[in-house]
Design an enzyme around this catalytic site. Structure first.
Site, PDB file in Angstrom:
ATOM      1  N   PHE B  62       0.882  -1.222  -0.014  1.00 27.46           N
ATOM      2  CA  PHE B  62      -0.102   0.062  -0.012  1.00 27.46           C
ATOM      3  C   PHE B  62       0.859   1.362  -0.130  1.00 27.46           C
ATOM      4  O   PHE B  62       0.379   2.271  -0.408  1.00 27.46           O
ATOM      5  CB  PHE B  62      -0.877  -0.082   1.202  1.00 27.46           C
ATOM      6  N   GLY B  65       1.584   3.473  -3.115  1.00 29.56           N
ATOM      7  CA  GLY B  65       0.572   4.713  -3.674  1.00 29.56           C
ATOM      8  C   GLY B  65       0.113   5.630  -2.609  1.00 29.56           C
ATOM      9  O   GLY B  65      -0.409   6.427  -2.754  1.00 29.56           O
ATOM     10  N   HIS B  66       0.477   5.291  -1.315  1.00 27.53           N
ATOM     11  CA  HIS B  66       0.041   6.094  -0.411  1.00 27.53           C
ATOM     12  C   HIS B  66       1.228   6.627   0.674  1.00 27.53           C
ATOM     13  O   HIS B  66       1.510   5.776   1.815  1.00 27.53           O
ATOM     14  CB  HIS B  66      -0.835   5.281   0.512  1.00 27.53           C
ATOM     15  N   PHE B  67       2.169   7.381   0.254  1.00 30.84           N
ATOM     16  CA  PHE B  67       2.081   8.205  -1.179  1.00 30.84           C
ATOM     17  C   PHE B  67       3.360   7.888  -1.730  1.00 30.84           C
ATOM     18  O   PHE B  67       4.385   7.890  -0.922  1.00 30.84           O
ATOM     19  CB  PHE B  67       1.933   9.718  -0.794  1.00 30.84           C
ATOM     20  N   VAL B  72       3.176   6.656   4.174  1.00 32.73           N
ATOM     21  CA  VAL B  72       2.520   6.647   5.495  1.00 32.73           C
ATOM     22  C   VAL B  72       1.567   5.559   5.438  1.00 32.73           C
ATOM     23  O   VAL B  72       0.586   5.568   4.377  1.00 32.73           O
ATOM     24  CB  VAL B  72       1.618   8.014   5.551  1.00 32.73           C
TER      25      VAL B  72
END
Lengths: 103, 180
Positions: B62, B65-67, B72
């Protein structure tokens, strides 16, 4: 019977106690479920679930936890009838109280 | 620890406190990578409470894409990790006829009193804490919190659904396996 006598009678005391309990329950329900209601929108006999206030099962769990912590009681697992209205919750609390004082 | 010897018939009911390694967690949860957020359960009282560790690394799927330039861990995934620990606690108390616990999943029904107090970044080790609360009807309340270096990063009361008999929906049956 004069009005003064009536006001001092045990029946009047019981009625006043009941009325205080009902108001306390109404406050607890509005607060714990974050309901934005006018005081006259929740009658003692208004169904809490289904029609009436149309609470859901998540509200039921929150209500059970709020009643248990506020009044130091255990709501039985099969006690859906207890949650029918403010009056049925009040009846349950009175019966628990009577059971405790007669034991 | 349960299952270390591979015995199926070992009674686990008398064991009050467990710790679980990765392989044992897989027996209690239907979740799989990249959506498994428990690395190790360090304390477990079946049906009551548990503590677990989630190590956050820069390799987390994850975080791509975050970020992209500012990794985070999404706050809701910290809650998901706590919810998975809740499922482990309930599954451990839910033994099948063979004496082995059933894998369990409860579906999220509500999140209350939720706070995210600090950002979680790669390198952080989350200590997850879940205490099982009141159950009423098909709903169960969980008191959850996540800590990093002794400070709270997130806390919430989570509500999950269960089946009518008070157990989590059973996903370990052959029919459920075929359906997947």
């Amino acid at each position: 019977m004069t009005l003064a006598m009536l006001q001092q009678s045990p029946i009047n005391e019981i009625a006043a106690e009941r009325s205080a309990l009902v108001e306390r329950l109404k406050g607890l329900i509005s607060e714990s479920l974050e309901l934005e209601l006018e005081s006259d929108e929740m009658d003692e006999d208004t169904p809490l679930f289904g029609v009436g206030l149309a609470l859901d099962s998540i509200d039921a769990l929150r209500l059970v936890m709020a009643v248990e912590s506020e009044f130091d009681v255990i709501v039985p697992p099969e006690g859906w009838h207890i949650l029918r209205s403010v009056n049925t919750i009040a009846d349950f609390l009175v019966s628990v109280d009577e059971g405790a004082s007669s034991a | 620890m349960p299952f270390k010897d591979g015995s199926a018939g070992r009674s686990v009911a008398k064991v009050e406190q467990w710790s679980l390694e990765h392989r044992e967690i897989l027996e209690l949860l239907p979740h799989r990578p990249p959506f498994l957020f428990l690395d190790r359960v360090i304390q477990l009282t079946p049906g009551k409470s548990g503590r677990a560790i989630k190590n956050v690394t820069v390799n987390e799927a994850f975080l791509g894409g975050h970020f992209p330039d500012d990794p985070v861990m999404p706050g809701f995934l910290t809650l998901e990790a706590c919810a998975q620990l809740g499922a482990v606690i309930m599954a451990a108390a839910n033994q099948s006829e063979t004496g082995r616990p059933r894998a369990a999943v409860g579906y999220l029904a509500g999140v209350e009193s939720c706070k995210f107090l600090r950002l979680v970044r790669p390198g952080d080790q989350l200590l997850l804490s879940v205490d099982i609360g009141r159950q009423y009807g098909q709903l169960l309340a969980l008191k959850t919190a996540a800590y990093c270096v002794k400070s709270c990063v997130a806390k919430a009361q989570i509500m999950v659904t269960m089946q009518g008999d008070g157990t989590m929906p059973d996903r370990s049956t052959p029919a459920a396996d075929e359906a997947r």
